[in-house]
Structure formats: structure tokens, C-alpha cells
Design a protein around this motif. Structure first.
Motif, mmCIF file in Angstrom:
data_model
loop_
_atom_site.group_PDB
_atom_site.id
_atom_site.type_symbol
_atom_site.label_atom_id
_atom_site.label_comp_id
_atom_site.label_asym_id
_atom_site.label_seq_id
_atom_site.Cartn_x
_atom_site.Cartn_y
_atom_site.Cartn_z
ATOM 1 N N ASP A 142 0.806 -1.231 0.000
ATOM 2 C CA ASP A 142 0.000 0.000 0.000
ATOM 3 C C ASP A 142 0.834 1.274 0.000
ATOM 4 N N THR A 143 2.135 1.163 0.281
ATOM 5 C CA THR A 143 2.962 2.379 0.338
ATOM 6 C C THR A 143 3.789 2.595 -0.925
ATOM 7 N N VAL A 144 3.792 1.632 -1.841
ATOM 8 C CA VAL A 144 4.560 1.764 -3.083
ATOM 9 C C VAL A 144 4.050 2.961 -3.885
ATOM 10 N N VAL A 145 4.982 3.725 -4.452
ATOM 11 C CA VAL A 145 4.634 4.883 -5.279
ATOM 12 C C VAL A 145 4.952 4.526 -6.730
ATOM 13 N N VAL A 146 3.925 4.243 -7.511
ATOM 14 C CA VAL A 146 4.125 3.859 -8.916
ATOM 15 C C VAL A 146 4.492 5.105 -9.714
ATOM 16 N N PRO A 147 5.643 5.107 -10.405
ATOM 17 C CA PRO A 147 6.044 6.292 -11.166
ATOM 18 C C PRO A 147 5.037 6.638 -12.269
ATOM 19 N N LYS A 148 4.937 7.903 -12.577
ATOM 20 C CA LYS A 148 4.056 8.363 -13.644
ATOM 21 C C LYS A 148 4.468 7.714 -14.961
ATOM 22 N N ALA A 154 3.258 -4.500 -15.065
ATOM 23 C CA ALA A 154 4.476 -4.974 -14.399
ATOM 24 C C ALA A 154 4.483 -4.557 -12.932
ATOM 25 N N TRP A 155 4.081 -3.318 -12.651
ATOM 26 C CA TRP A 155 4.082 -2.847 -11.268
ATOM 27 C C TRP A 155 3.005 -3.543 -10.442
ATOM 28 N N ALA A 156 1.882 -3.806 -11.037
ATOM 29 C CA ALA A 156 0.838 -4.532 -10.306
ATOM 30 C C ALA A 156 1.313 -5.934 -9.947
ATOM 31 N N ALA A 157 1.991 -6.581 -10.891
ATOM 32 C CA ALA A 157 2.519 -7.921 -10.625
ATOM 33 C C ALA A 157 3.602 -7.867 -9.550
ATOM 34 N N ALA A 158 4.445 -6.833 -9.607
ATOM 35 C CA ALA A 158 5.514 -6.691 -8.615
ATOM 36 C C ALA A 158 4.930 -6.457 -7.220
ATOM 37 N N ILE A 159 3.909 -5.632 -7.142
ATOM 38 C CA ILE A 159 3.277 -5.357 -5.852
ATOM 39 C C ILE A 159 2.648 -6.629 -5.287
ATOM 40 N N ASN A 160 2.109 -7.449 -6.156
ATOM 41 C CA ASN A 160 1.542 -8.716 -5.688
ATOM 42 C C ASN A 160 2.615 -9.641 -5.124
ATOM 43 N N VAL A 161 3.836 -9.542 -5.652
ATOM 44 C CA VAL A 161 4.935 -10.367 -5.150
ATOM 45 C C VAL A 161 5.178 -10.085 -3.672
ATOM 46 N N ILE A 162 5.175 -8.798 -3.277
ATOM 47 C CA ILE A 162 5.497 -8.488 -1.880
ATOM 48 C C ILE A 162 4.282 -8.592 -0.960
ATOM 49 N N ARG A 163 3.140 -8.936 -1.512
ATOM 50 C CA ARG A 163 1.997 -9.254 -0.648
ATOM 51 C C ARG A 163 2.195 -10.609 0.020
ATOM 52 N N ARG A 164 3.053 -11.440 -0.584
ATOM 53 C CA ARG A 164 3.307 -12.767 -0.023
ATOM 54 C C ARG A 164 4.214 -12.661 1.197
ATOM 55 N N PRO A 165 4.179 -13.628 2.080
ATOM 56 C CA PRO A 165 5.111 -13.636 3.221
ATOM 57 C C PRO A 165 6.552 -13.735 2.731
ATOM 58 N N ALA A 242 15.652 -20.797 -4.961
ATOM 59 C CA ALA A 242 14.499 -20.693 -5.852
ATOM 60 C C ALA A 242 14.424 -19.313 -6.496
ATOM 61 N N ALA A 243 14.132 -19.297 -7.794
ATOM 62 C CA ALA A 243 14.026 -18.029 -8.519
ATOM 63 C C ALA A 243 12.934 -17.143 -7.936
ATOM 64 N N SER A 244 11.840 -17.748 -7.468
ATOM 65 C CA SER A 244 10.744 -16.965 -6.890
ATOM 66 C C SER A 244 11.170 -16.266 -5.605
ATOM 67 N N GLU A 245 12.057 -16.915 -4.840
ATOM 68 C CA GLU A 245 12.544 -16.304 -3.602
ATOM 69 C C GLU A 245 13.491 -15.150 -3.907
ATOM 70 N N ARG A 246 14.349 -15.326 -4.890
ATOM 71 C CA ARG A 246 15.235 -14.222 -5.292
ATOM 72 C C ARG A 246 14.418 -13.033 -5.776
ATOM 73 N N LEU A 247 13.406 -13.340 -6.564
ATOM 74 C CA LEU A 247 12.558 -12.270 -7.103
ATOM 75 C C LEU A 247 11.914 -11.475 -5.972
ATOM 76 N N TYR A 248 11.484 -12.152 -4.932
ATOM 77 C CA TYR A 248 10.836 -11.461 -3.808
ATOM 78 C C TYR A 248 11.740 -10.354 -3.263
ATOM 79 N N TRP A 249 12.998 -10.688 -2.989
ATOM 80 C CA TRP A 249 13.902 -9.694 -2.400
ATOM 81 C C TRP A 249 14.257 -8.603 -3.400
ATOM 82 N N GLN A 250 14.462 -8.980 -4.669
ATOM 83 C CA GLN A 250 14.791 -7.975 -5.690
ATOM 84 C C GLN A 250 13.656 -6.976 -5.848
ATOM 85 N N VAL A 251 12.452 -7.503 -5.954
ATOM 86 C CA VAL A 251 11.294 -6.634 -6.139
ATOM 87 C C VAL A 251 11.045 -5.788 -4.890
ATOM 88 N N ARG A 252 11.190 -6.391 -3.723
ATOM 89 C CA ARG A 252 10.953 -5.642 -2.488
ATOM 90 C C ARG A 252 11.847 -4.415 -2.410
#
Length: 297
Positions: A142-148, A154-165, A242-252
Motif C-alpha cells: 500500500d505504500t509503493v509509489v508507482v512512477p508516472k 508490471a508494477w501490479a505484478a511486482a506489488i503482488n509479489v510483496i503481498r506474499r510472506p 528458488a528463482a521466486s525467492e530471489r525475485l521477492y527480495w529484488q522486487v521488495r
């Protein structure tokens, strides 16, 4: 300061050090009794926003610098600390001065990136007798600021990534703000120092790697952000399997940067990268987040 000097010493010169965001830095040149000089660095929290957080930050930085003495990582040595401004006008920390300079130029980056990766592997190899606090992340979906003008999908998908634990991880000693602005080089180039240990934490190596990757992407382009994780592994570092775990930290970390693009870009421009306007950095952040999500498909 006078209480920290030896008999017959005095401050003969001061100079502002640029590049910091949260604190003012000054190099203090000390004249010694035999006519020589030595340098110290005074770090002071003067902005009211950061003063409120300074005491905990300075306690942690002082503890980290004490821990790093003799540990094989090039870091300043602690001289004195006044976390609550009992002696100083502002909460402050006094430390030794390290030779070298920060480098933000594109030129020579292919040489510096492996050096950064090897240095970070060495930091993560430290095993302190007393662990620092567990890492903290403040960014939420909820605090992410999507650039104009950003890639909305892509940003919606990225935000969904950090909704996970957060994924499970093997803990490591983290710098927590390892990036080109906190690493000093000589002309070789060779790393002469790593500074700003105020956020030292215990957590996943991926988090430090992701933070440096984001900074490289914003300074030099998304490809360099993607390259750093590879350089870290080539240097012997171990990331999440796992690639999904790496992605979590990169996206976060990328999304966390969305909240402070203006403050991140300001010291880069002051250091000579005048083309890195807030808008230009936002566009690079968008390209980097998009590239991360494209690779995950």
C-alpha cells in the motif's frame, strides 16, 4: 571534540563531505604536536526528521564499527559517539577517516562491479559473537509509489509479489545499505573502505544484493542491476535457491526505492551526475522493475 584529542592537538581545518542523505558529514583535520596532521570524520544528524531516529541508529553504528575492528573489512574505527547529543549540539559519531572516494561514473563500471560483489561476500562471511537486530522492511503493497507513466501491469505484478510472506532464509551479517555511495575506491581501482554502518542487520544475503542491484540499475541502467546478482555468485556468494525467492527480495528493494526517489537522486546530482533528475531515475526504476518481472515470466 577537544575531549577526544591528545594533548597539544587542535583542529586546523574542516571540510564538508557530500553524498549523504540522513546526516551531515565533516572531515576534521587535526594538527598534531609534531607538526603533522591526521583526519577524523564527524557524522551529525541535524535534520529534525532524522534526529528523532538518531539515537538508535548511532548506537547500532558504534556497535558495528567496534565489531569490525580487526575483522578484515575496511571500515572506519570508532573514536567516540554521542547518540543523545549530551555533549554535542546534535547526535553525532566520531570516527577515523578512510582514504579514497565514491565513484558514480559509468566509466570503469565493468571493473568495479566484481570488486563490489567480492566485498559484499566478505561482509556476509562475518560471524559476530553478538548478532545485530533482525532486518526491518517498511515498504508494503500500500505504500509503493508507482512512477508516472510506468508499466502498470508490471508494477501490479511486482506489488503482488510483496503481498506474499517473506521466504525462509539463512541469516547473514548485513550492511543493509551497501551501494556505490557507501564504498570508497582508490585510483587502482581498489576498495579502500565501506562506510555508513548505521543500518547493520541480520537477514538474507539476497536483501543486501538486491539493494546494491537497485542502486546500480538507477545509476547505470537496468542491465547493471540484473548483472550484480550474477557477480555476487561468481565471487562465491550464495543466494536463495528458488528463482521466486530471489525475485521477492529484488522486487521488495526496487519497490522500496519508489518511495524515496527524490532523496536518492539528489546526492548523485551533487556528485556530478546532473542528468539523473528525479524523473530520469523514476524512468530507470520503472525499466528495472519491468525487467525483473519480464525475467520472472
Amino acid at each position: 571534540m577537544r575531549r577526544q584529542l591528545e594533548a597539544g592537538e587542535r583542529i586546523v581545518r574542516t571540510a564538508a563531505l557530500h553524498g549523504g542523505i540522513t546526516a551531515e558529514m565533516r572531515r576534521l583535520t587535526i594538527g598534531t604536536r609534531d607538526g603533522a596532521t591526521r583526519d577524523l570524520v564527524l557524522r551529525s544528524f541535524v535534520d529534525p526528521f532524522y534526529v528523532a531516529r538518531a539515537e538508535d541508529s548511532l548506537h547500532r553504528e558504534a556497535a558495528a564499527l567496534s565489531l569490525l575492528t580487526g575483522a578484515g573489512v575496511p571500515a572506519p574505527e570508532l573514536v567516540a559517539v554521542d547518540p543523545a547529543a549530551a555533549q554535542c549540539e546534535y547526535p553525532s559519531l566520531l570516527m577515523t577517516h578512510l582514504a579514497g572516494r565514491t565513484i558514480f561514473d559509468d566509466e570503469g563500471l565493468e571493473t568495479r562491479v566484481p570488486l563490489l560483489a567480492r566485498q559484499l561476500v566478505a561482509i556476509h562471511a562475518l560471524r559476530p559473537a553478538e548478532r545485530p537486530r533482525t532486518y526491518v522492511t517498511l515498504t508494503t503493497a500500500d505504500t509503493v509509489v508507482v512512477p508516472k507513466g510506468a508499466d502498470a501491469a508490471a508494477w501490479a505484478a511486482a506489488i503482488n509479489v510483496i503481498r506474499r510472506p517473506a521466504p525462509p532464509y539463512e541469516g547473514r551479517f548485513l550492511h543493509r545499505d551497501f551501494q556505490p555511495g557507501n564504498v570508497l575506491f582508490d585510483l587502482s581501482p581498489r576498495i579502500t573502505g565501506v562506510v555508513d554502518w548505521a543500518a547493520t542487520s541480520w537477514g538474507p544475503a539476497d536483501l543486501d544484493v538486491a539493494h546494491c542491484s537497485t542502486n546500480l540499475a538507477l545509476l547505470h541502467g537496468p542491465a547493471w542491476g540484473l548483472r550484480f546478482a550474477e557477480a555476487y555468485e561468481e565471487a562465491g556468494g550464495v543466494l536463495a535457491a528458488a528463482a521466486s525467492e530471489r525475485l521477492y527480495w529484488q522486487v521488495r528493494d526496487g519497490l522500496a526505492c519508489s518511495e524515496e526517489v527524490r532523496s536518492v537522486a539528489r546526492p548523485w546530482r551533487a556528485a556530478g551526475r546532473t542528468e539523473l533528475t528525479t524523473r530520469a531515475v523514476e524512468q530507470r526504476l520503472d525499466a528495472y522493475v519491468t525487467a525483473l518481472m519480464d525475467r520472472a515470466r
